[in-house]
Write a protein that holds these residues in place. Sequence first.
Motif, PDB file in Angstrom:
ATOM      1  N   CYS A   1       0.842  -1.191   0.000  1.00 48.07           N
ATOM      2  CA  CYS A   1       0.000   0.000   0.000  1.00 48.07           C
ATOM      3  C   CYS A   1       0.879   1.243   0.000  1.00 48.07           C
ATOM      4  CB  CYS A   1      -0.897   0.026   1.228  1.00 48.07           C
ATOM      5  SG  CYS A   1      -2.002  -1.393   1.355  1.00 48.07           S
ATOM      6  N   GLU A   2       0.511   2.190  -0.851  1.00 41.91           N
ATOM      7  CA  GLU A   2       1.231   3.460  -0.910  1.00 41.91           C
ATOM      8  C   GLU A   2       0.797   4.334   0.261  1.00 41.91           C
ATOM      9  OE1 GLU A   2       0.248   5.273  -4.636  1.00 41.91           O
ATOM     10  OE2 GLU A   2       0.872   3.526  -5.796  1.00 41.91           O
ATOM     11  N   SER A   3       1.721   5.130   0.787  1.00 38.46           N
ATOM     12  CA  SER A   3       1.408   6.075   1.846  1.00 38.46           C
ATOM     13  C   SER A   3       0.369   7.067   1.337  1.00 38.46           C
ATOM     14  CB  SER A   3       2.683   6.806   2.260  1.00 38.46           C
ATOM     15  OG  SER A   3       2.411   7.707   3.302  1.00 38.46           O
ATOM     16  N   PRO A   4      -0.632   7.401   2.115  1.00 35.76           N
ATOM     17  CA  PRO A   4      -0.816   7.155   3.539  1.00 35.76           C
ATOM     18  C   PRO A   4      -1.620   5.890   3.846  1.00 35.76           C
ATOM     19  CG  PRO A   4      -2.501   8.673   2.824  1.00 35.76           C
ATOM     20  CD  PRO A   4      -1.666   8.339   1.605  1.00 35.76           C
ATOM     21  N   PHE A   5      -1.821   5.022   2.860  1.00 34.13           N
ATOM     22  CA  PHE A   5      -2.631   3.828   3.055  1.00 34.13           C
ATOM     23  C   PHE A   5      -1.845   2.741   3.787  1.00 34.13           C
ATOM     24  CE2 PHE A   5      -4.691   6.141  -0.291  1.00 34.13           C
ATOM     25  CZ  PHE A   5      -6.043   5.940  -0.052  1.00 34.13           C
ATOM     26  N   THR A   6      -2.583   1.943   4.552  1.00 30.77           N
ATOM     27  CA  THR A   6      -2.029   0.848   5.342  1.00 30.77           C
ATOM     28  C   THR A   6      -2.781  -0.425   4.988  1.00 30.77           C
ATOM     29  OG1 THR A   6      -1.582   2.364   7.167  1.00 30.77           O
ATOM     30  CG2 THR A   6      -1.634   0.028   7.702  1.00 30.77           C
ATOM     31  N   GLN A   7      -2.092  -1.542   4.955  1.00 34.82           N
ATOM     32  CA  GLN A   7      -2.714  -2.823   4.662  1.00 34.82           C
ATOM     33  C   GLN A   7      -3.511  -3.291   5.882  1.00 34.82           C
ATOM     34  OE1 GLN A   7      -3.671  -6.749   4.578  1.00 34.82           O
ATOM     35  NE2 GLN A   7      -1.868  -6.370   5.773  1.00 34.82           N
ATOM     36  N   VAL A   8      -4.786  -3.511   5.683  1.00 35.49           N
ATOM     37  CA  VAL A   8      -5.666  -4.058   6.716  1.00 35.49           C
ATOM     38  C   VAL A   8      -6.523  -5.116   6.039  1.00 35.49           C
ATOM     39  CG1 VAL A   8      -7.541  -3.588   8.348  1.00 35.49           C
ATOM     40  CG2 VAL A   8      -5.747  -1.870   8.003  1.00 35.49           C
ATOM     41  N   GLY A   9      -6.436  -6.331   6.503  1.00 33.54           N
ATOM     42  CA  GLY A   9      -7.259  -7.406   5.947  1.00 33.54           C
ATOM     43  C   GLY A   9      -7.071  -7.621   4.458  1.00 33.54           C
ATOM     44  N   GLY A  10      -5.863  -7.391   3.960  1.00 37.70           N
ATOM     45  CA  GLY A  10      -5.577  -7.613   2.551  1.00 37.70           C
ATOM     46  C   GLY A  10      -6.015  -6.478   1.639  1.00 37.70           C
ATOM     47  N   ARG A  11      -6.408  -5.352   2.220  1.00 41.51           N
ATOM     48  CA  ARG A  11      -6.821  -4.192   1.432  1.00 41.51           C
ATOM     49  C   ARG A  11      -6.094  -2.956   1.946  1.00 41.51           C
ATOM     50  NH1 ARG A  11     -13.187  -5.651   1.620  1.00 41.51           N
ATOM     51  NH2 ARG A  11     -13.561  -3.579   0.795  1.00 41.51           N
ATOM     52  N   CYS A  12      -6.008  -1.929   1.108  1.00 45.49           N
ATOM     53  CA  CYS A  12      -5.313  -0.689   1.464  1.00 45.49           C
ATOM     54  C   CYS A  12      -6.310   0.340   1.967  1.00 45.49           C
ATOM     55  CB  CYS A  12      -4.543  -0.139   0.261  1.00 45.49           C
ATOM     56  SG  CYS A  12      -3.223  -1.236  -0.306  1.00 45.49           S
ATOM     57  N   VAL A  13      -6.152   0.752   3.210  1.00 49.62           N
ATOM     58  CA  VAL A  13      -7.062   1.714   3.820  1.00 49.62           C
ATOM     59  C   VAL A  13      -6.283   2.856   4.453  1.00 49.62           C
ATOM     60  CG1 VAL A  13      -8.873   0.006   4.275  1.00 49.62           C
ATOM     61  CG2 VAL A  13      -7.192   0.505   6.025  1.00 49.62           C
ATOM     62  N   HIS A  14      -6.961   3.973   4.564  1.00 49.79           N
ATOM     63  CA  HIS A  14      -6.417   5.124   5.286  1.00 49.79           C
ATOM     64  C   HIS A  14      -7.498   5.605   6.235  1.00 49.79           C
ATOM     65  CE1 HIS A  14      -4.415   8.781   6.387  1.00 49.79           C
ATOM     66  NE2 HIS A  14      -5.375   9.510   5.865  1.00 49.79           N
TER      67      HIS A  14
ATOM     68  N   PRO B   1     -13.154  10.257   7.828  1.00 47.79           N
ATOM     69  CA  PRO B   1     -13.351   9.201   6.817  1.00 47.79           C
ATOM     70  C   PRO B   1     -12.428   7.999   7.017  1.00 47.79           C
ATOM     71  CG  PRO B   1     -11.864  10.834   5.946  1.00 47.79           C
ATOM     72  CD  PRO B   1     -12.248  11.301   7.330  1.00 47.79           C
ATOM     73  N   ILE B   2     -12.903   6.870   6.521  1.00 50.10           N
ATOM     74  CA  ILE B   2     -12.029   5.723   6.288  1.00 50.10           C
ATOM     75  C   ILE B   2     -12.003   5.559   4.769  1.00 50.10           C
ATOM     76  CG2 ILE B   2     -11.560   3.280   6.616  1.00 50.10           C
ATOM     77  CD1 ILE B   2     -13.190   3.403   9.204  1.00 50.10           C
ATOM     78  N   CYS B   3     -10.824   5.739   4.204  1.00 50.18           N
ATOM     79  CA  CYS B   3     -10.649   5.658   2.758  1.00 50.18           C
ATOM     80  C   CYS B   3     -10.095   4.287   2.388  1.00 50.18           C
ATOM     81  CB  CYS B   3      -9.667   6.726   2.270  1.00 50.18           C
ATOM     82  SG  CYS B   3     -10.102   8.417   2.743  1.00 50.18           S
ATOM     83  N   GLU B   4     -10.401   3.855   1.180  1.00 50.06           N
ATOM     84  CA  GLU B   4      -9.893   2.591   0.641  1.00 50.06           C
ATOM     85  C   GLU B   4      -9.406   2.817  -0.768  1.00 50.06           C
ATOM     86  OE1 GLU B   4     -11.459  -1.934  -0.269  1.00 50.06           O
ATOM     87  OE2 GLU B   4     -12.912  -0.421   0.332  1.00 50.06           O
ATOM     88  N   LYS B   5      -8.283   2.212  -1.081  1.00 49.87           N
ATOM     89  CA  LYS B   5      -7.717   2.329  -2.429  1.00 49.87           C
ATOM     90  C   LYS B   5      -7.582   0.963  -3.050  1.00 49.87           C
ATOM     91  CE  LYS B   5      -4.008   4.715  -4.755  1.00 49.87           C
ATOM     92  NZ  LYS B   5      -2.840   5.526  -4.563  1.00 49.87           N
TER      93      LYS B   5
ATOM     94  N   CYS C   1     -11.126  11.319   0.111  1.00 47.21           N
ATOM     95  CA  CYS C   1     -10.643   9.975  -0.249  1.00 47.21           C
ATOM     96  C   CYS C   1     -10.340   9.889  -1.742  1.00 47.21           C
ATOM     97  CB  CYS C   1     -11.670   8.919   0.135  1.00 47.21           C
ATOM     98  SG  CYS C   1     -11.895   8.697   1.910  1.00 47.21           S
ATOM     99  N   GLN C   2     -11.204  10.457  -2.560  1.00 46.69           N
ATOM    100  CA  GLN C   2     -10.989  10.433  -4.004  1.00 46.69           C
ATOM    101  C   GLN C   2      -9.727  11.196  -4.383  1.00 46.69           C
ATOM    102  OE1 GLN C   2     -14.879  11.889  -5.146  1.00 46.69           O
ATOM    103  NE2 GLN C   2     -15.605   9.817  -5.607  1.00 46.69           N
ATOM    104  N   ASP C   3      -9.444  12.289  -3.686  1.00 39.04           N
ATOM    105  CA  ASP C   3      -8.217  13.040  -3.941  1.00 39.04           C
ATOM    106  C   ASP C   3      -6.969  12.225  -3.597  1.00 39.04           C
ATOM    107  OD1 ASP C   3      -9.701  15.189  -4.862  1.00 39.04           O
ATOM    108  OD2 ASP C   3      -9.469  16.379  -3.023  1.00 39.04           O
ATOM    109  N   LEU C   4      -7.126  11.235  -2.724  1.00 39.21           N
ATOM    110  CA  LEU C   4      -6.022  10.324  -2.385  1.00 39.21           C
ATOM    111  C   LEU C   4      -5.945   9.142  -3.362  1.00 39.21           C
ATOM    112  CD1 LEU C   4      -6.328  10.112   1.516  1.00 39.21           C
ATOM    113  CD2 LEU C   4      -4.624  11.388   0.193  1.00 39.21           C
ATOM    114  N   GLY C   5      -6.871   9.091  -4.314  1.00 37.59           N
ATOM    115  CA  GLY C   5      -6.893   8.004  -5.285  1.00 37.59           C
ATOM    116  C   GLY C   5      -7.787   6.856  -4.897  1.00 37.59           C
ATOM    117  N   GLY C   6      -8.643   7.040  -3.899  1.00 30.12           N
ATOM    118  CA  GLY C   6      -9.527   5.976  -3.449  1.00 30.12           C
ATOM    119  C   GLY C   6     -10.955   6.432  -3.341  1.00 30.12           C
ATOM    120  N   ASP C   7     -11.660   5.893  -2.361  1.00 28.29           N
ATOM    121  CA  ASP C   7     -13.036   6.274  -2.076  1.00 28.29           C
ATOM    122  C   ASP C   7     -13.304   5.896  -0.623  1.00 28.29           C
ATOM    123  OD1 ASP C   7     -15.663   7.191  -2.411  1.00 28.29           O
ATOM    124  OD2 ASP C   7     -15.906   6.140  -4.318  1.00 28.29           O
TER     125      ASP C   7
END
Length: 166
Positions: free
Chosen positions: A30-43, A162-166, A59-65
């Motif tokens: 996972c790219e910063s600022p995302f962290t791997q949780v349960g096999g997925r990248c979340v912030h 928010p909790i973001c996911e990428k 979240c969208q500005d970070l590349g996720g939702d």
Amino acid sequence: MTSFALLSFLGTLAMVTATDVKPASKWVECESPFTQVGGRCVHLEHSTSGTWHEMRKFCQDLGGDLVNLSDLQFFGDIILYIESLDLPSMHFWIGATDEATEGLWKWTDGSAVRMGTPYWANTGASNSQMPTGGTEQNCAMLDVNMHYYFNDFFCTQTYIRPICEK
């Protein structure tokens, strides 16, 4: 006959145990600022808060939702992750809403949100299960006061993170 019964019991026990073992989470980078949780990248953002729409844009500005918690195992992983951070009491926006059609809850990817147990909180003297906010409360959050179960809430509240996911 006793050894057969013992072998049969041990075989059954092994099968039951094997079906209760959860597979190891798939490790992902996972790219910063995302962290791997349960096999997925979340912030999990704990310093910025805003309305549901503002935090979705964040979240969208970070590349996720906003995070999709349709998978029960991942939902549990997120709760354990939040609790491991030892943060002060905070609510978190998730990517579920019924703004488009009242009572028809959808994730931001358009898939249906599962209703009832084990996702939605119970509330009030009648122990009613969320969502109970009607046309006024159309965005879902993890409610710290309800042990991080889903709660429908006013999309315009600005103190929720928010909790973001990428």
